[in-house]
Write a protein that holds these residues in place. Sequence first.
Motif: not given
Lengths: 259, 248
Positions: B82-84, B91-92, B96-97
Amino acid sequence: MLELIGLNKRYKGEAEAALDGVHLRVQTGEFVAVLGRSGAGKSTLIRCVNRLVEPDAGRVLWQGRDLTAMSAAELRRARMRIGMVFQHYHLLPRLSVLTNALAGRFGAMPRWRSLPGWYTASERALAAAALREVGLEALGRRRVEELSGGQKQRVAIARVLVQQPELLLGDEPISSLDSVTAARIMRHIASLHRERGMTVLLNLHDVAVARAHASRIIGLAGGRIVYDGSPEALDETALARIYADEAAPDLPIHRRDRG
Amino acid sequence: MRTWTALGILVLLLLWSSIGTGLAQAPLYDLGNTARFIAEHWFPPDFGHWRIALAAMVDTLQIALCSTLVALAIALPASFVAARNTGLPRWLYDGTRLVFNLFRAVPELVLALVFIPTLGLGPLPAVLALIIHNIGVFGKMIAELIEAADDGPQEAVKALGGTRLLVAAYGILPQILPLVLSQYFYRLETAIRTTLILGVVGAGGLGQLLYNDFKQFMYQKVTFEVLLIMVLVTAVDYAGAAVRKRVK
Ligand SMILES: Nc1ncnc2c1ncn2[C@@H]1O[C@H](COP(=O)(O)OP(=O)(O)OP(=O)(O)O)[C@@H](O)[C@H]1O
Ligand SMILES: [Mg+2]
């Protein structure tokens, strides 16, 4: 041999290109220093070689293979043979000097050993020898946060010694150090070149240091190569082309000062 | 001028809300009476059931500890997705976010009520509720720490030919570890308080004991139980401080 062919790079949101059609051929065994004012594109150039920065166009050929066309796994294998030292050392935080030196083996180790940090006796011996070479054998267990800048860069050199790459890249490795410490680091880099036979490609901001060590100097301005020749041939006019805008009014002037 | 307007608005809001809640009328109640009632009926504390109360306190700690540890174990790896800056598909990251946000949005009490009809009373619905909510809380928090992490060590591991997993383990994790730990202890403390509240809906532990005693007007027992709560929370606070001091 390393060959850069028509490298272009413009960062997102930037008006001007950081690299503008750079061609460069570096022979095995050369010691190349890249000079240029702040914002000239020196870091971008060095980082495009091992694809820490992805070029927009152009190719990077190394040992006959195109790095820019490689898959992630192939790129990792290639990076294993390309060392790098940074201005701000980029050591692994909160870990010991020894662990940082051992990280030089990361690319070469099987995954099941690198993740938990299980090193073989010969890897440990290699790291110990590297720390001895840079004079840090007594500080192996010390956390890297507790070191001076010069000591940190020596750990980074030890990491390169453990990695044993064929090509060494450097992004201003001595810019954060005082002149005495810088000279010591440059001696280490020179010995990596002479004794370990590494091809060296370094950014430097100090012309005198570049003259003293490099076998060839590249001058970069506005993302273009404006000088390519021996240290002896680097005269006033050449320096003016690299550093002064009056001498080359058609070159874009960079105002931003980035690290 | 702007300051005075802002202050005026603030005072109006305070008046409006305190009249609405009845706080403004509080002086009209006989507060002295309340003080007298507490002194007479809640004191001295009744330590008679100390074995039961201590066991209940341990239950509470176990519920909070187990659920926050499981939540952290799940959220920590998930937050890298969830970290860019970890370079995984968009999309993952978005997915997750979204899951983190949904998990975080529902309060534990509501989640526990959802589980009670099928799982029955006892600690299990509370544990599940706390795990889900805390996955959301930890996930979002750790993902933000990862995004703010210094690039340098990550670049170094990449340049050495390290895999993404190595970049995460050696380039990112050591940097964020102290912050993750201090957040963990903060969440553990919160989870203890939540567990006490979930005792009201039958999760067991000190909260349920306290609520039962209260319903039976055994206020002196309740006093002892409140003291135990204070001891527990303070002890966790000290433990957290001790661990934080060692992990720097
Ligand atoms: N990550 C980035 N995002 C946007 N622009 C960037 C980024 N990195 C560099 N630039 C821009 O690209 C140009 C070249 O930068 P680069 O860092 O390669 O220069 P440099 O020669 O290394 O400068 P310095 O001597 O200050 O380190 C500059 O105009 C800079 O502002
Ligand atoms: Mg630079």
